[in-house]
Motif scaffolding. Structure first.
Motif, PDB file in Angstrom:
ATOM      1  N   SER A 140       3.638  -0.360   8.057  1.00  0.00           N
ATOM      2  CA  SER A 140       2.253   0.076   7.782  1.00  0.00           C
ATOM      3  C   SER A 140       2.694   0.602   6.293  1.00  0.00           C
ATOM      4  CB  SER A 140       2.080   1.277   8.448  1.00  0.00           C
ATOM      5  OG  SER A 140       1.718   1.075   9.833  1.00  0.00           O
ATOM      6  N   LEU A 141       3.930   1.229   6.173  1.00  0.00           N
ATOM      7  CA  LEU A 141       4.366   1.475   4.618  1.00  0.00           C
ATOM      8  C   LEU A 141       4.277   0.346   3.825  1.00  0.00           C
ATOM      9  CD1 LEU A 141       7.199   3.937   5.355  1.00  0.00           C
ATOM     10  CD2 LEU A 141       4.985   4.637   4.377  1.00  0.00           C
ATOM     11  N   VAL A 142       4.915  -0.802   4.353  1.00  0.00           N
ATOM     12  CA  VAL A 142       4.949  -2.105   3.372  1.00  0.00           C
ATOM     13  C   VAL A 142       3.458  -2.566   2.962  1.00  0.00           C
ATOM     14  CG1 VAL A 142       5.713  -4.245   3.197  1.00  0.00           C
ATOM     15  CG2 VAL A 142       7.113  -2.906   3.950  1.00  0.00           C
ATOM     16  N   ASP A 221      -2.083 -10.475   2.327  1.00  0.00           N
ATOM     17  CA  ASP A 221      -2.355 -10.107   0.988  1.00  0.00           C
ATOM     18  C   ASP A 221      -1.609  -8.768   0.439  1.00  0.00           C
ATOM     19  OD1 ASP A 221      -3.257 -10.460  -1.459  1.00  0.00           O
ATOM     20  OD2 ASP A 221      -5.100  -9.481  -1.032  1.00  0.00           O
ATOM     21  N   ILE A 222      -0.246  -8.382   0.896  1.00  0.00           N
ATOM     22  CA  ILE A 222       0.295  -7.369   0.748  1.00  0.00           C
ATOM     23  C   ILE A 222       0.899  -7.262  -0.707  1.00  0.00           C
ATOM     24  CG2 ILE A 222       2.607  -6.051   1.243  1.00  0.00           C
ATOM     25  CD1 ILE A 222       1.719  -7.016   4.266  1.00  0.00           C
ATOM     26  N   ASP A 223       0.746  -6.384  -1.331  1.00  0.00           N
ATOM     27  CA  ASP A 223       1.244  -6.311  -2.747  1.00  0.00           C
ATOM     28  C   ASP A 223       2.969  -6.569  -3.106  1.00  0.00           C
ATOM     29  OD1 ASP A 223      -1.297  -5.723  -3.572  1.00  0.00           O
ATOM     30  OD2 ASP A 223      -1.170  -3.671  -3.625  1.00  0.00           O
ATOM     31  N   ALA A 224       3.624  -6.267  -1.859  1.00  0.00           N
ATOM     32  CA  ALA A 224       5.037  -6.372  -1.943  1.00  0.00           C
ATOM     33  C   ALA A 224       5.391  -7.648  -2.426  1.00  0.00           C
ATOM     34  CB  ALA A 224       5.913  -5.987  -0.793  1.00  0.00           C
ATOM     35  N   LEU A 225       4.720  -8.836  -1.965  1.00  0.00           N
ATOM     36  CA  LEU A 225       5.064 -10.105  -2.452  1.00  0.00           C
ATOM     37  C   LEU A 225       5.080 -10.375  -4.048  1.00  0.00           C
ATOM     38  CD1 LEU A 225       3.119 -12.246   0.130  1.00  0.00           C
ATOM     39  CD2 LEU A 225       5.413 -11.799   0.040  1.00  0.00           C
ATOM     40  N   GLU A 226       4.222  -9.592  -4.493  1.00  0.00           N
ATOM     41  CA  GLU A 226       4.251  -9.727  -5.964  1.00  0.00           C
ATOM     42  C   GLU A 226       5.836  -9.358  -6.731  1.00  0.00           C
ATOM     43  OE1 GLU A 226       1.359  -7.403  -7.780  1.00  0.00           O
ATOM     44  OE2 GLU A 226      -0.300  -8.399  -6.776  1.00  0.00           O
ATOM     45  N   GLY A 227       6.689  -8.523  -6.111  1.00  0.00           N
ATOM     46  CA  GLY A 227       7.924  -7.902  -6.464  1.00  0.00           C
ATOM     47  C   GLY A 227       8.786  -9.142  -6.085  1.00  0.00           C
ATOM     48  N   TRP A 228       8.337  -9.962  -4.979  1.00  0.00           N
ATOM     49  CA  TRP A 228       9.407 -10.889  -4.532  1.00  0.00           C
ATOM     50  C   TRP A 228       9.215 -12.325  -5.464  1.00  0.00           C
ATOM     51  CZ3 TRP A 228       9.111 -11.099   1.481  1.00  0.00           C
ATOM     52  CH2 TRP A 228       9.825  -9.726   2.022  1.00  0.00           C
ATOM     53  N   MET A 273      20.217  -7.429   4.122  1.00  0.00           N
ATOM     54  CA  MET A 273      19.492  -8.560   3.492  1.00  0.00           C
ATOM     55  C   MET A 273      17.944  -8.133   3.416  1.00  0.00           C
ATOM     56  SD  MET A 273      21.309 -10.405   1.985  1.00  0.00           S
ATOM     57  CE  MET A 273      22.364  -9.024   1.908  1.00  0.00           C
ATOM     58  N   GLY A 274      17.565  -7.746   4.841  1.00  0.00           N
ATOM     59  CA  GLY A 274      16.104  -7.542   4.919  1.00  0.00           C
ATOM     60  C   GLY A 274      15.552  -6.315   4.272  1.00  0.00           C
ATOM     61  N   TYR A 275      16.631  -5.191   4.491  1.00  0.00           N
ATOM     62  CA  TYR A 275      16.479  -3.796   3.564  1.00  0.00           C
ATOM     63  C   TYR A 275      16.430  -3.803   2.412  1.00  0.00           C
ATOM     64  CZ  TYR A 275      16.526   1.368   3.766  1.00  0.00           C
ATOM     65  OH  TYR A 275      16.290   2.329   3.738  1.00  0.00           O
ATOM     66  N   ILE A 276      17.314  -4.740   1.736  1.00  0.00           N
ATOM     67  CA  ILE A 276      17.302  -4.780   0.296  1.00  0.00           C
ATOM     68  C   ILE A 276      16.058  -5.406  -0.136  1.00  0.00           C
ATOM     69  CG2 ILE A 276      18.282  -6.296  -1.703  1.00  0.00           C
ATOM     70  CD1 ILE A 276      21.042  -5.831  -0.263  1.00  0.00           C
ATOM     71  N   GLY A 277      15.526  -6.516   0.361  1.00  0.00           N
ATOM     72  CA  GLY A 277      14.110  -7.005   0.177  1.00  0.00           C
ATOM     73  C   GLY A 277      12.886  -5.956   0.051  1.00  0.00           C
ATOM     74  N   ILE A 278      13.087  -5.349   1.263  1.00  0.00           N
ATOM     75  CA  ILE A 278      11.966  -4.197   1.515  1.00  0.00           C
ATOM     76  C   ILE A 278      12.183  -3.237   0.249  1.00  0.00           C
ATOM     77  CG2 ILE A 278      11.226  -2.221   2.699  1.00  0.00           C
ATOM     78  CD1 ILE A 278      11.912  -4.178   5.249  1.00  0.00           C
ATOM     79  N   PHE A 283      10.056  -0.485  -4.626  1.00  0.00           N
ATOM     80  CA  PHE A 283      10.528   0.234  -5.842  1.00  0.00           C
ATOM     81  C   PHE A 283       9.658   0.018  -6.725  1.00  0.00           C
ATOM     82  CE2 PHE A 283      13.135   0.890  -9.554  1.00  0.00           C
ATOM     83  CZ  PHE A 283      13.475   2.115  -9.210  1.00  0.00           C
ATOM     84  N   PRO A 284       9.227   1.028  -7.761  1.00  0.00           N
ATOM     85  CA  PRO A 284       9.627   2.442  -7.553  1.00  0.00           C
ATOM     86  C   PRO A 284       8.709   3.298  -6.811  1.00  0.00           C
ATOM     87  CG  PRO A 284       8.224   2.217  -9.528  1.00  0.00           C
ATOM     88  CD  PRO A 284       8.427   0.826  -8.936  1.00  0.00           C
ATOM     89  N   TYR A 285       7.824   2.675  -5.996  1.00  0.00           N
ATOM     90  CA  TYR A 285       6.763   3.481  -5.101  1.00  0.00           C
ATOM     91  C   TYR A 285       7.480   4.049  -3.940  1.00  0.00           C
ATOM     92  CZ  TYR A 285       3.660   1.041  -7.968  1.00  0.00           C
ATOM     93  OH  TYR A 285       2.850   0.119  -8.977  1.00  0.00           O
ATOM     94  N   ILE A 286       7.153   5.577  -3.667  1.00  0.00           N
ATOM     95  CA  ILE A 286       7.289   6.136  -2.360  1.00  0.00           C
ATOM     96  C   ILE A 286       6.107   6.048  -1.575  1.00  0.00           C
ATOM     97  CG2 ILE A 286       7.010   8.621  -3.002  1.00  0.00           C
ATOM     98  CD1 ILE A 286       9.364   9.056  -1.701  1.00  0.00           C
ATOM     99  N   ILE A 287       4.882   6.097  -2.147  1.00  0.00           N
ATOM    100  CA  ILE A 287       3.870   5.883  -1.439  1.00  0.00           C
ATOM    101  C   ILE A 287       3.268   4.500  -1.968  1.00  0.00           C
ATOM    102  CG2 ILE A 287       1.240   6.321  -1.271  1.00  0.00           C
ATOM    103  CD1 ILE A 287       3.023   8.608  -0.015  1.00  0.00           C
ATOM    104  N   PRO A 288       3.455   3.548  -1.097  1.00  0.00           N
ATOM    105  CA  PRO A 288       3.530   2.094  -1.458  1.00  0.00           C
ATOM    106  C   PRO A 288       2.109   1.798  -2.526  1.00  0.00           C
ATOM    107  CG  PRO A 288       4.407   1.930   0.487  1.00  0.00           C
ATOM    108  CD  PRO A 288       3.884   3.591   0.202  1.00  0.00           C
ATOM    109  N   TYR A 289       2.682   1.349  -3.577  1.00  0.00           N
ATOM    110  CA  TYR A 289       1.680   0.647  -4.853  1.00  0.00           C
ATOM    111  C   TYR A 289       0.671   2.048  -5.340  1.00  0.00           C
ATOM    112  CZ  TYR A 289       3.173  -2.369  -1.361  1.00  0.00           C
ATOM    113  OH  TYR A 289       3.924  -3.204  -0.478  1.00  0.00           O
TER     114      TYR A 289
END
Length: 336
Positions: A140-142, A221-228, A273-278, A283-289
């Motif tokens: 849910s956070l991601v 369509d999660i925004d986290a993929l943009e950082g990856w 490895m998984g934690y680093i990816g997350i 980053f730098p969000y604490i409330i994602p995006y």
């Protein structure tokens, strides 16, 4: 009073401390939750007693890191704490019920004579519930939490999604692998052979789960993929799939040998490895995006004061944790 905020990036430091606390909690409480997840499949009451005894000196102390992470979030990032806890109120409650259930079952099972199977069920069920809802909260956070004007604006069931459920299942599998490799270290003979065998199956399931979660991120369509997949993120993270494959290869090899410690350490590597990816994706969000570490942080004077306490307490916690693991090293038996 000297303000450390004049020379230190206090929100970043506290974000790192909370991330560290959460990761240590996942590893330490992960293996004892994993033992609970594997509990119904142990084959005999003696094996189940051996599994419980392998975590008996550690399980409640491991949860210190959950308190430290949650307390640090509340003190250092109160706005983020309010939004996250409001948005994830139900899965947090379900997780806590699971932890309470397994804690009660842990103590009562040692005393039970006729109805031990009842506490076996509650111990396993509580372990599954706690692990699954921790994964759901992570998903849910991601995926992102709706917030506006520093308040949660979403619905009570926004945390329910295909992606969050997949994360919950993946974390259950991951904890099971931590538990099975922990049993390789702490047990011997029949139970250790069983732990080696089941570790191979769980390892394959975990790698597949990591692939499925990554694919479901794309379709959600999660925004986290943009950082990856944007530069320089793609360049930084490109070696990680190769590292995961190497960890997978060496662990499969070790499970066919007499090695005891390295499978557990390699499992930690997979989690890292998984934690680093997350963390990199968020980053730098604490409330994602929506809200960064600096936007949600408490005043510098508060963070400075808290940092003094953390600098004293975290080494103490690490020291007594290491002492506990050293003191109770070695194999366990089924006897109380």
């Amino acid at each position: 009073m000297f303000n450390y905020g004049d020379v230190l990036d206090l929100p970043l430091i506290w974000g790192g401390l909370i991330a560290f606390s959460v990761f240590v909690y996942v590893l330490l409480d992960g293996f004892d939750l994993g033992c609970g997840i594997l509990f119904p499949f142990a084959g005999s009451e003696k094996n189940r007693s051996r599994m419980m005894n392998s975590i008996a000196p550690f399980w409640d102390g491991n949860e210190t890191w959950l308190v430290l992470g949650g307390g640090g979030l509340f003190a250092a990032f109160p706005v983020a704490y309010g939004i996250i806890m409001t948005g994830l109120y139900l899965p947090v409650i379900f997780m806590l019920f699971g932890l309470i259930m397994r804690g009660v079952a842990f103590e009562f099972r040692f005393k039970a004579t006729k109805h031990q199977y009842v506490w076996n069920f509650f111990f396993a069920f509580g372990s599954y519930a706690a692990a699954f809802f921790q994964g759901v909260m992570l998903g849910s956070l991601v995926q992102g939490i709706e917030a506006s004007n520093r308040l949660f604006t979403g619905g009570a069931f926004d945390w329910v999604s295909l992606f969050s459920v997949m994360c919950g299942i993946a974390l259950v599998i991951g904890y099971a692998l931590l538990g099975s490799t922990w049993l390789i270290i702490k047990t011997e003979h029949t139970l250790q052979v069983w732990a080696r065998k089941i570790s191979g199956w769980i390892l394959t399931a975990l790698v597949l789960a990591m692939v499925v979660v990554t694919i479901s991120m794309y379709f959600s369509d999660i925004d986290a993929l943009e950082g990856w997949f944007d530069f320089p993120g793609l360049l930084y993270l490109a070696p990680m799939p190769l590292i995961v494959l190497a960890l997978f290869y060496f662990m499969r090899k070790d499970l066919r040998t007499e090695r005891e410690y390295r499978p557990f350490l390699l499992t930690i590597g997979l989690f890292l490895m998984g934690y680093i990816g997350i963390c990199y994706a968020l980053f730098p969000y604490i409330i994602p995006y929506q809200m960064t570490l600096h936007e949600a942080a408490a005043a510098d004077t508060t963070l400075s004061f808290l940092l003094i306490g953390a600098a004293v307490m975290i080494p103490i916690i690490l020291s007594y944790t290491a002492f506990g693991y050293y003191t109770f090293k070695g194999k366990t038996s089924h006897e109380h």
